[in-house]
Design a protein around this motif. Structure first.
Motif, PDB file in Angstrom:
ATOM      1  N   ASN A 202       0.839  -1.193   0.000  1.00 23.65           N
ATOM      2  CA  ASN A 202       0.000   0.000   0.000  1.00 23.65           C
ATOM      3  C   ASN A 202       0.876   1.247   0.000  1.00 23.65           C
ATOM      4  OD1 ASN A 202      -2.206   1.727   0.190  1.00 23.65           O
ATOM      5  ND2 ASN A 202      -2.302   1.549   2.425  1.00 23.65           N
ATOM      6  N   PHE A 203       1.010   1.848  -1.205  1.00 25.45           N
ATOM      7  CA  PHE A 203       1.889   2.999  -1.375  1.00 25.45           C
ATOM      8  C   PHE A 203       3.298   2.661  -0.838  1.00 25.45           C
ATOM      9  CE2 PHE A 203      -2.434   4.737  -1.172  1.00 25.45           C
ATOM     10  CZ  PHE A 203      -2.491   5.379  -2.384  1.00 25.45           C
ATOM     11  N   ASP A 204       3.823   3.522   0.002  1.00 20.07           N
ATOM     12  CA  ASP A 204       5.123   3.238   0.630  1.00 20.07           C
ATOM     13  C   ASP A 204       4.956   3.038   2.137  1.00 20.07           C
ATOM     14  OD1 ASP A 204       4.403   5.843   1.100  1.00 20.07           O
ATOM     15  OD2 ASP A 204       6.447   6.635   0.989  1.00 20.07           O
TER      16      ASP A 204
ATOM     17  N   ARG B  70       4.239   6.226   6.384  1.00 22.91           N
ATOM     18  CA  ARG B  70       4.899   6.420   5.102  1.00 22.91           C
ATOM     19  C   ARG B  70       6.121   7.329   5.232  1.00 22.91           C
ATOM     20  NH1 ARG B  70       0.350   8.233   0.932  1.00 22.91           N
ATOM     21  NH2 ARG B  70       2.160   7.959  -0.475  1.00 22.91           N
ATOM     22  N   PRO B  71       7.269   6.867   4.750  1.00 19.85           N
ATOM     23  CA  PRO B  71       8.457   7.731   4.772  1.00 19.85           C
ATOM     24  C   PRO B  71       8.236   9.019   3.969  1.00 19.85           C
ATOM     25  CG  PRO B  71       9.092   5.460   4.331  1.00 19.85           C
ATOM     26  CD  PRO B  71       7.597   5.522   4.245  1.00 19.85           C
TER      27      PRO B  71
ATOM     28  N   ALA C 197      12.997   4.361   6.463  1.00 18.96           N
ATOM     29  CA  ALA C 197      12.520   2.982   6.399  1.00 18.96           C
ATOM     30  C   ALA C 197      13.008   2.174   7.607  1.00 18.96           C
ATOM     31  CB  ALA C 197      13.001   2.333   5.096  1.00 18.96           C
ATOM     32  N   ALA C 198      14.274   2.351   7.970  1.00 21.20           N
ATOM     33  CA  ALA C 198      14.812   1.614   9.125  1.00 21.20           C
ATOM     34  C   ALA C 198      14.100   2.009  10.413  1.00 21.20           C
ATOM     35  CB  ALA C 198      16.315   1.852   9.249  1.00 21.20           C
ATOM     36  N   GLN C 199      13.760   3.288  10.568  1.00 20.50           N
ATOM     37  CA  GLN C 199      13.073   3.734  11.785  1.00 20.50           C
ATOM     38  C   GLN C 199      11.657   3.188  11.858  1.00 20.50           C
ATOM     39  OE1 GLN C 199      13.557   7.980  11.186  1.00 20.50           O
ATOM     40  NE2 GLN C 199      15.260   8.065  12.673  1.00 20.50           N
ATOM     41  N   LEU C 200      10.948   3.224  10.760  1.00 19.38           N
ATOM     42  CA  LEU C 200       9.559   2.786  10.760  1.00 19.38           C
ATOM     43  C   LEU C 200       9.426   1.267  10.895  1.00 19.38           C
ATOM     44  CD1 LEU C 200       8.084   5.150   8.005  1.00 19.38           C
ATOM     45  CD2 LEU C 200       8.066   5.433  10.489  1.00 19.38           C
TER      46      LEU C 200
END
Length: 281
Positions: free
Chosen positions: A204-206, A214-215, A222-225
């Motif tokens: 779903n999207f990013d 979403r970043p 990405a690593a944090q999320l």
């Protein structure tokens, strides 16, 4: 004219000597002709030699002489015939392995240690392992897997660290159940997320992680999320920015943070979210 007499004797080692004829003055040279004794004939049979005794005596002499030479710190060699050998032999090495005589201190009995023995509680064993300091994972409830329950525990723990009320925990738990079923999802559209620990993927999207943040919308890298603790903290920060989040319904408070295309879907998880939160408090 006085007669001659014979002298018979032996040496101390048991070997007989030959007889000797003693003549008196005035005896003629032929007086004892035909009666002259055989100088190489013995008067009795020789005794058998006791070889073992003789050898033992010889070894004893060698040991005694060697010990005296060692005490004097010199170099001496003795042959089997008790005569000095032509080449000197060092004897210090022969006694280098001899242990010195035990002293009075060596013969004293060892004293028992005065250190007290470790005490053991009654009913326990000294070999019983100590309990581990690592907390046990929470027991899954409401049909969740262990991985889902671990993510739920992280959501509750972050709220308690921030000293947030139970209501904030319910809003976050309902959001996690709706967005990812409390799974930490990667996304092939964000390749970096695939290198992080995950429990599946979505497209779903990013959107990434438990809350599908979403970043591209400023939620983090990405690593944090993909870190459940960071994702939960980011959700609570956005929730606290909503001025009336505490007076709104739980579903509306979640929608104010997520801005989903399905705003009424969060309320469907209210009962289940309450069961999970209460099990972790």
């Amino acid at each position: 004219m006085a007669p001659a007499y014979l002298d018979q004797s032996t040496v101390t080692d048991g070997v007989p000597r030959p007889r000797v004829a003693h003549l008196q003055p005035g005896d003629g040279p032929d007086q004892w002709l035909g009666q002259r004794p055989d100088m190489y004939q013995t008067d009795w049979a020789p005794r058998p030699r006791r070889r073992h005794r003789r050898r033992g005596r010889g070894r004893s002499v060698v040991v005694v002489v060697t010990a005296v030479a060692a005490a004097a710190g010199g170099m001496f060699a003795v042959s089997r015939a008790d005569r000095p050998a032509t080449a000197p032999v060092a004897i210090d090495a022969a006694f280098s392995s001899v242990r010195p005589a035990a002293t009075a201190a060596d013969r004293r009995p060892a004293r028992a240690s005065s250190a007290p023995a470790p005490r053991t509680k009654i009913g326990t064993s000294a070999s019983t392992p100590r309990p581990s300091s690592t907390p046990r994972p929470p027991r899954p409830v409401s049909g969740l897997s262990q991985a889902q329950m671990n993510n739920a525990a992280t959501i509750v723990r972050v709220a308690r660290d921030r000293k947030l009320p139970r209501r904030a925990m319910l809003v976050a738990m309902m959001t996690g159940l709706q967005e990812s079923s409390l799974r930490n999802l990667a996304n092939p559209k964000v390749p970096a997320s695939l290198d992080e620990p995950n429990e599946g993927s979505g497209e779903n999207f990013d959107s990434l992680g438990i809350f599908q943040q979403r970043p591209s919308q400023g939620w983090g890298t990405a690593a944090q999320l993909m870190d459940p603790r960071y994702a939960a903290g980011a959700f609570y920060e956005r929730l606290l920015r909503v001025d009336d989040w505490e007076s709104r319904s739980l579903g509306d408070a979640a929608q104010a943070v997520q801005r989903s295309a399905l705003p009424g879907a969060y309320a469907d998880h209210e009962d289940r979210a309450a069961e999970v939160v209460d099990a972790l408090l």
